[in-house]
Structures are given as C-alpha cells and as structure tokens.
Scaffold this motif. Structure first.
Motif, short mmCIF file in Angstrom:
data_model
loop_
_atom_site.label_atom_id
_atom_site.label_comp_id
_atom_site.label_asym_id
_atom_site.label_seq_id
_atom_site.Cartn_x
_atom_site.Cartn_y
_atom_site.Cartn_z
N MET A 72 0.80 -0.84 0.04
CA MET A 72 -0.18 0.49 -0.36
C MET A 72 1.34 1.38 0.85
SD MET A 72 -1.53 0.46 3.48
CE MET A 72 -0.93 1.21 5.27
N HIS A 73 0.45 2.32 0.03
CA HIS A 73 1.25 3.13 -0.04
C HIS A 73 2.03 3.86 1.06
CE1 HIS A 73 -2.60 4.34 2.30
NE2 HIS A 73 -1.82 5.44 2.93
N ARG A 74 2.49 3.11 2.04
CA ARG A 74 3.29 3.20 3.05
C ARG A 74 4.25 2.04 3.28
NH1 ARG A 74 1.71 7.75 5.11
NH2 ARG A 74 -0.29 7.96 5.49
N SER A 116 -5.46 2.57 -5.13
CA SER A 116 -5.74 3.18 -4.20
C SER A 116 -7.21 3.26 -3.41
CB SER A 116 -5.56 4.91 -4.93
OG SER A 116 -5.74 5.60 -4.29
N HIS A 117 -8.23 2.25 -3.76
CA HIS A 117 -9.52 2.85 -3.03
C HIS A 117 -9.98 1.69 -1.96
CE1 HIS A 117 -10.27 5.53 -6.90
NE2 HIS A 117 -11.38 6.47 -5.66
N ILE A 118 -9.48 2.22 -0.87
CA ILE A 118 -8.80 1.71 0.16
C ILE A 118 -10.57 0.58 0.37
CG2 ILE A 118 -8.73 1.47 2.68
CD1 ILE A 118 -6.99 4.20 2.09
N ASP A 124 -4.88 1.06 9.50
CA ASP A 124 -5.60 0.70 10.63
C ASP A 124 -7.71 1.54 10.17
OD1 ASP A 124 -3.89 2.66 11.56
OD2 ASP A 124 -5.43 3.88 11.66
N GLY A 147 -8.23 1.60 7.11
CA GLY A 147 -8.76 0.61 6.14
C GLY A 147 -9.31 -0.86 6.19
N ASN A 151 -0.79 2.20 12.28
CA ASN A 151 -0.58 3.75 12.48
C ASN A 151 -0.23 5.11 13.22
OD1 ASN A 151 -2.14 5.17 11.10
ND2 ASN A 151 -0.04 5.14 9.28
N ALA A 201 -5.85 7.53 10.26
CA ALA A 201 -6.45 7.31 9.11
C ALA A 201 -6.12 8.79 9.28
CB ALA A 201 -7.66 6.59 9.39
N HIS A 230 -0.30 12.64 6.72
CA HIS A 230 -0.60 11.88 5.31
C HIS A 230 -0.20 11.68 4.41
CE1 HIS A 230 -3.54 9.26 3.48
NE2 HIS A 230 -3.91 9.86 3.30
C1 LIG Z 1 -12.78 4.16 -0.50
C2 LIG Z 1 -11.75 5.86 -0.03
N1 LIG Z 1 -12.06 6.21 0.57
C3 LIG Z 1 -10.81 7.28 0.85
C4 LIG Z 1 -9.51 7.25 -0.15
C5 LIG Z 1 -8.61 8.39 0.69
N2 LIG Z 1 -7.55 7.74 1.19
C6 LIG Z 1 -6.28 7.44 1.09
S1 LIG Z 1 -5.70 6.84 2.65
C7 LIG Z 1 -6.51 7.18 4.13
C8 LIG Z 1 -6.47 6.98 5.12
C9 LIG Z 1 -6.27 5.15 5.20
O1 LIG Z 1 -6.22 5.74 6.63
P1 LIG Z 1 -5.25 3.95 7.11
O2 LIG Z 1 -6.11 3.10 5.88
O3 LIG Z 1 -4.90 4.30 9.03
O4 LIG Z 1 -3.88 4.43 6.47
P2 LIG Z 1 -2.64 5.09 6.78
O5 LIG Z 1 -2.11 6.34 5.51
O6 LIG Z 1 -2.65 5.81 7.95
O7 LIG Z 1 -1.54 4.63 6.20
C10 LIG Z 1 -7.54 7.91 3.02
C11 LIG Z 1 -9.19 8.20 3.52
C12 LIG Z 1 -9.26 6.45 -0.55
N3 LIG Z 1 -8.23 5.52 -1.30
N4 LIG Z 1 -10.08 5.14 -1.02
#
Ligand SMILES: Cc1ncc(C[n+]2csc(CCOP(=O)(O)OP(=O)(O)O)c2C)c(N)n1
Ligand SMILES: [Mg+2]
Length: 318
Positions: free
Chosen positions: A62-64, A113-115, A144, A146, A173, A176, A242
């Motif tokens: 994922m993104h991290r 990207s879409h969590i 967390d 997600g 972490n 969110a 973020h």
């Molecule tokens: C369905 C959806 N809603 C919103 C987003 C925008 N978004 C990307 S990361 C994120 C927060 C994610 O938090 P977490 O899962 O805790 O991961 P972290 O960024 O803390 O590593 C959001 C709201 C997205 N990518 N997909």
C-alpha cells in the motif's frame, strides 16, 4: 537469526529511509513530485514483511510500503521515475505517486488506491494459487482506517472459510488521515478484529523489524503449507502527515516524541551493535552506500523522458 539476514534487514531499512527523506526534501524543493506519502516509521513493517516472502509469492503493497517495493527488486531509479511522472516508471508516467507501481514480473500487484480494494484482489490471487495447486502465497497490507471498510471484513471471512494462502499485514499507525484510532472504532485490538473471522492473528511491535520478519515468515509458512490465512497487526506510528501537504498539527507532540524514541532504525542499529553483529564503521558505510545509491537514482530519474503524449490511451481498457 542469521547475522547476514539481520544485516540485510537493516540495510534495506536504511535504504528505505534514505529514499523517503530524499523524496520529502525534493518535494519541498519543488522538484516536480506528485503525491508524496512518507512511510517514515513504517520501515520495519514494509521491509520485515517484504523479506518474509519467497521469490514466487506475490504482494500488493500500500502507500506506506516503499520498503516492500525495494526488497522485491523494484529499483530506486524506477520508483523515482514514477514519482516524477517519467516514462521509465512502472506506471509509465500515468500516476506520479507511490500508487500504481505494479510489476508482476517482480511479484508486485499494482497498488489499488481505493481502500481496501487490494484485499479482495490479493485474495483472488491466493485463491488462484490454491486452485492450481501451487505452493505460492499472496500478501497485502491495510491501514487501521482500512480495517473499518467492508472489504476488509468480507476478505477475511472468505479467506478463512476457504483456507486461502493469504497473509494480511495490518499497519496500525494510530491515525487514518486526521482521525485517531479511538474516533474510528470502538475497539483497539485489530488482531482480535481479524481473529473473529477465523484467521490466525497476532499483534507485533511494528517498530521491531526482526519481530515483524519472524511473525510474517511464520504466517507465510502456514499459508504455504495449506494451513490457512493469517493477519499480523503491526503497531507503529505515522511520523509525518498523511501526505506531504498535511502538517499533522492534530497529532499531539508528546505522542510523536514517544514514538521517535522507538524509531525502528535506531532501535535495530543499537541491537546490532550490542550483539556485535556490526560496528559503527560498518553502519557508516551502509549509510554512505544508501546515500550514493539514492543520489544516482534521482539523477537518472530526472534525466529520463516524460511519456509520449501519443501513448496516452495505452493501458486504458474501458
Ligand atoms: C474508498 C476510499 N476512500 C478514501 C480514500 C482516501 N484515502 C487514502 S488513504 C486514506 C486514509 C487511510 O488510513 P489508514 O488505512 O489508517 O492508512 P494510513 O494512511 O494511516 O497508512 C484515505 C482516507 C481512498 N483512497 N479510498
Ligand atoms: Mg493509519
């Protein structure tokens, strides 16, 4: 744990942090970067989990999870090229981000990207391995935040039911975006949340690279032997906002101080020194090698061409 493996875990974390620091400074210098998600604080998770996979396994980072891309063999040149929107990046300039950096040749499923859509997708890969009788494992990560969305629950339910060779690393972490854990959910134990579906689940210190490596290796082994899926909750702290635009003023300074004292790289460095696995000269050398490697990668990515506009519809399927 074998000394070479411990040194290797450390060196990958140093390279990951060096990359991350350079990425953040380049953004501040206005050197044309797209979405910039720092993974500072997540090195032990992305490196420890990534190193636990075998060469034929697949992973959807994922993104991290910069460290996972690096240990799977995606070169720093290619990743910087992606960030700079260059044709030489894995998304060929389509996504100037740490998103979209798939390369199935390296066993990396492109980030979705879409969590949390990476979860059902990765479960699909795990089920394919099962149907074909291949001893391969599919792993992915979720934050967390997600874990609050439906796909997390549906994926774990199905993975457990079908005993899929699936491993999920939950990166807790504490935040969110700007939402702290206690405002996201009425529970605080994310491993228990996963265990309720019947997957083997445990919580580990996400700032201890060797603990992450051991827990994920055991999970990968279980999955490979047909013993079903696992979830590992790795507890850490997002040390910056973020993404780079977010100053994270909403995070209490004391919380960041507390976690800064548990920095995964500093901690592992001290353990390796205490155990006599490395000395300070080795560590300095490791830092210099990483800096050199990243400087070369940036130079190459900056020189690389942008995509030819005529190719813009390539890869568009619908
Ligand atoms: C369905 C959806 N809603 C919103 C987003 C925008 N978004 C990307 S990361 C994120 C927060 C994610 O938090 P977490 O899962 O805790 O991961 P972290 O960024 O803390 O590593 C959001 C709201 C997205 N990518 N997909
Ligand atoms: Mg989070």
């Amino acid at each position: 744990m074998d000394a070479d493996l411990r040194i290797s875990l450390h060196a990958w974390m140093v390279l990951t942090r060096t990359f991350d620091d350079a990425m953040v400074s380049m953004w501040k210098q206005g050197r044309g970067l797209g979405g910039t998600f720092s993974q500072r604080g997540h090195e032990a998770i992305s490196v420890g989990a990534g190193m636990a996979l075998g060469p034929d396994d697949v992973v959807a980072p994922m993104h991290r999870d910069l460290g996972t891309y690096l240990v799977r063999g995606m070169s720093p040149e290619r990743i910087f090229s992606n960030l700079l929107g260059k044709a030489t990046g894995p998304s060929r300039g389509r996504d100037a981000n740490l998103h979209g950096m798939g390369d199935l040749g390296l066993g990396i499923i492109g980030y979705i990207s879409h969590i949390p859509q990476a979860l059902p997708t990765t479960l699909g890969a795990a089920m394919a391995f099962r149907y074909r009788g291949e001893r391969r494992v599919a792993m992915t990560f979720v934050g967390d935040g997600g874990t609050c969305s439906g796909g997390f629950h549906e994926t774990l339910n199905m993975a457990a039911l079908y005993r899929a060779p699936f491993v999920l690393v939950i990166e807790n972490n504490q935040y969110a975006y700007s939402t702290p854990l206690h405002q996201q959910m009425a529970v605080s134990d994310l491993a228990a949340r996963a265990a309720s579906y019947g997957v083997a689940a445990e919580r580990v210190d996400g700032n201890d690279v060797e603990a992450v490596y051991r827990a994920v290796s055991a999970a990968v082994e279980r999955a490979r032997n047909g013993e079903g899926p696992s979830a590992i909750e790795a507890v850490t702290m997002r040390m910056l906002g973020h993404a780079i635009h977010d100053g994270a003023e909403y995070v209490p300074a004391e919380l960041l101080e507390e976690w800064a004292a548990k920095d995964p790289i500093e901690r592992h460095r001290n353990v390796l020194l205490e155990d006599g696995v490395v000395d300070t000269v080795d560590l300095e050398k490791m830092r210099e090698v990483a800096q050199q490697r990243i400087a070369e990668a940036i130079a190459e990515a900056e020189k690389a061409p942008y995509p030819d506009p005529a190719t813009v519809t390539e890869g568009v399927y619908a």
